[in-house]
Design a protein around this motif. Structure first.
Motif, short mmCIF file in Angstrom:
data_model
loop_
_atom_site.label_atom_id
_atom_site.label_comp_id
_atom_site.label_asym_id
_atom_site.label_seq_id
_atom_site.Cartn_x
_atom_site.Cartn_y
_atom_site.Cartn_z
N UNK A 2 65.03 9.68 14.32
CA UNK A 2 65.15 10.94 15.07
C UNK A 2 65.63 10.68 16.50
N UNK A 3 65.11 9.65 17.13
CA UNK A 3 65.53 9.34 18.50
C UNK A 3 66.98 8.88 18.57
N UNK A 4 67.41 8.11 17.58
CA UNK A 4 68.82 7.68 17.54
C UNK A 4 69.72 8.89 17.33
N UNK A 31 65.11 5.53 28.62
CA UNK A 31 64.99 4.10 28.31
C UNK A 31 64.52 3.91 26.87
N UNK A 32 63.70 4.83 26.38
CA UNK A 32 63.25 4.74 24.98
C UNK A 32 64.45 4.80 24.04
N UNK A 33 65.36 5.75 24.27
CA UNK A 33 66.57 5.83 23.44
C UNK A 33 67.28 4.48 23.41
N UNK A 34 67.46 3.90 24.59
CA UNK A 34 68.21 2.65 24.69
C UNK A 34 67.46 1.50 24.04
N UNK A 40 72.61 10.34 19.83
CA UNK A 40 73.98 10.65 19.40
C UNK A 40 74.34 12.08 19.79
N UNK A 41 73.41 13.01 19.63
CA UNK A 41 73.67 14.40 20.03
C UNK A 41 73.89 14.51 21.55
N UNK A 42 73.05 13.84 22.30
CA UNK A 42 73.17 13.89 23.76
C UNK A 42 74.52 13.36 24.24
#
Length: 77
Positions: free
Chosen positions: A40-42, A9-12, A46-48
């Motif tokens: 870094x989280x964005x 949820x943090x990513x979103x 993107x990597x995920x």
């Protein structure tokens, strides 16, 4: 599977903030984190997902079509 990272949820939340503010600095302030932490989280998101979600512009940022699709899928927009 235990060691594999998952979308959180943090990513979103960070992606939404970026979409709403149009910039990494403003998005970071909106969610009360540093700009490097948000960036870094964005990048991790993107990597995920294996796709670029954000176009990084000289002044600001905007979601790619894939980024917009992720938000629609996550929030039914």
């Amino acid at each position: 599977l235990m060691g594999k990272m998952a979308v959180t949820l943090r990513h979103l939340r960070y992606l939404v903030a970026l979409a709403e503010t149009g910039g990494f600095g403003a998005a970071a302030r909106a969610v009360h984190v540093t700009q490097p932490a948000l960036s870094q989280q964005i990048a991790e998101l993107e990597r995920l997902l294996g796709v670029r979600l954000v176009d990084r512009l000289p002044r600001g940022a905007r979601l790619t079509r894939a980024g917009e699709a992720v938000l629609r899928r996550a929030f039914g927009r």
